[in-house]
Structures are given as C-alpha cells and as structure tokens.
Design an enzyme around this catalytic site. Structure first.
Site, PDB file in Angstrom:
ATOM      1  N   ASP A  21       0.861  -1.173   0.000  1.00 50.95           N
ATOM      2  CA  ASP A  21       0.000   0.000   0.000  1.00 50.95           C
ATOM      3  C   ASP A  21       0.908   1.236   0.000  1.00 50.95           C
ATOM      4  O   ASP A  21       2.062   1.168   0.449  1.00 50.95           O
ATOM      5  CB  ASP A  21      -0.881  -0.031   1.249  1.00 50.95           C
ATOM      6  CG  ASP A  21      -1.625   1.266   1.470  1.00 50.95           C
ATOM      7  OD1 ASP A  21      -2.345   1.700   0.555  1.00 50.95           O
ATOM      8  OD2 ASP A  21      -1.479   1.842   2.564  1.00 50.95           O
ATOM      9  N   ASP A  23      -0.058   5.017   0.930  1.00 51.33           N
ATOM     10  CA  ASP A  23      -0.230   5.993   2.011  1.00 51.33           C
ATOM     11  C   ASP A  23      -0.380   5.315   3.363  1.00 51.33           C
ATOM     12  O   ASP A  23      -1.246   4.466   3.559  1.00 51.33           O
ATOM     13  CB  ASP A  23      -1.449   6.868   1.732  1.00 51.33           C
ATOM     14  CG  ASP A  23      -1.315   7.626   0.415  1.00 51.33           C
ATOM     15  OD1 ASP A  23      -0.218   8.139   0.152  1.00 51.33           O
ATOM     16  OD2 ASP A  23      -2.296   7.677  -0.345  1.00 51.33           O
TER      17      ASP A  23
END
Length: 208
Positions: A21, A23
């Site tokens: 991922d 952020d």
C-alpha cells in the site's frame, strides 16, 4: 521476530511479489496528496523494500486514489507522486491505481481484489504467490479476495476490528517484510519441484 535473525538459505524460487500500500505504509499519509514535494517515507521503508529486492522478489504498489474521482487531484498528479516514491525507493515493478470513489462499485478499489490481480498479471505472478502489506483492513481484504496473503502494519488510523480480523499483524514495516519473505519462502519450497532456479539467500528466519 527480529530483523537480526538469519536463515541459512532461500528455497527454490517461484515467481512471487510483495505488494505495498502507498499511504500510511510506504509514505506518510497526506490526504489527497498530489504534490511530490510532500512525499515523506515512513521510517524503515528503504530497508524494507531493499530486503525484498535483495532476494529477487518483485515489488509493486497498490493504491486507492478516490481524490481523482472526486476531482480533487488529477491522475497525472498521482503519477507524479508515484515517480517521487520511485525516486526515493527505486522503481517498483508496477503501480496499480484505483481512481474511483466507493459509490462507483468498481472491482479495483480495495478491498476488492482488482488491484492485486492487476499487479500480479503485470508482474507475471500468481496472486497466491503475492503478499500485500498495508495499514488498514481494506488492504488485507483485497489480498484475501485475490487469494494472496495480507500483512497488516497498524498505525493510529487502523481500527481495532481491522487488527482483530487480520490474518497476520506486524509491528512495523520491516517485520512485515520479514513475515512476507518467510511466507513466500514456504510457497517456493512447496513449489520447488517446478523450478531449478535458486535465488540469493535472504538469510532470514521467521520466529514467533
């Protein structure tokens, strides 16, 4: 598990990948960020990504960017931020981006499996040979829906229910990578009869 523990060898390899991922996992979460100058790596990101590449495992990034669908930023800005992350961490094998809002009902927005499946196809990897590392339940959910393993690295935004539901929880990004590589080593060992290529040793040992 500690990052100082070492294993003797890396099993016979099958194509595999660790998918991160963006952020809150690789970079500090700046809501709706379209400015490359605001990109700041989370502590340990460089070491963690390097450890994956060290053993020849592919890397990719999966990111929901609903700010595009809301008209807050453009896809070009998302790509500019991705380019900055690549500059700081080295180029990832793929970036899989969902620009939709939840109401669109798309198949790519995590926790749907689309981004994982897209990244796996681009990298030439079986989704079952992927590990997704993220900080919220949607990351784990996307992995589970695609048949991959999800590893959760909780942050202040992670809900207690998401931690309880996760299959694997790591204290930080480096431990998440150690767990991911241990899992992929087991996958490679089970599939070892199908390949004869030996990767360099990560010299890592999983401990519980």
């Amino acid at each position: 598990m500690t990052s100082s523990t070492r294993a003797s060898s890396w099993p016979l390899a099958v194509p595999s990948a660790v998918l991160f991922d963006r952020d809150g996992t690789l970079v500090v979460d700046v809501p709706h960020n379209g400015d490359p100058d605001l990109v700041q790596l989370v502590p340990g990101a460089e070491e963690a990504v390097a450890a994956v590449r060290e053993v020849g495992v592919a890397t990719g990034v999966l990111t929901n960017q609903s700010a595009v669908g809301r008209g807050l930023i453009t896809r070009d800005q998302v790509d500019d931020v991705a380019a900055r992350v690549d500059e700081l961490l080295g180029a990832f094998g793929t970036w899989a981006v969902c620009p939709h809002v939840a109401e669109d009902g798309c198949r790519c927005r995590k926790p749907a499996p689309g981004l994982v499946l897209q990244a796996a196809e681009t990298l030439g990897v079986d989704p079952a040979h992927c590990v997704v590392i993220g900080d919220i339940g949607a990351d784990v959910g996307a992995a589970r829906a695609a048949g991959a393993l999800g590893v959760l690295v909780p942050t202040p935004v992670t809900l207690p229910a998401e931690i309880a539901d996760a299959d694997v929880v790591a204290a930080d990004l480096r431990e998440a990578v150690d767990l991911a590589l241990a899992h992929l080593a087991q996958v490679a060992s089970r599939a070892g009869s199908a390949t004869s290529r030996v990767l360099p040793s990560p010299e890592r040992e999983a401990t519980s």
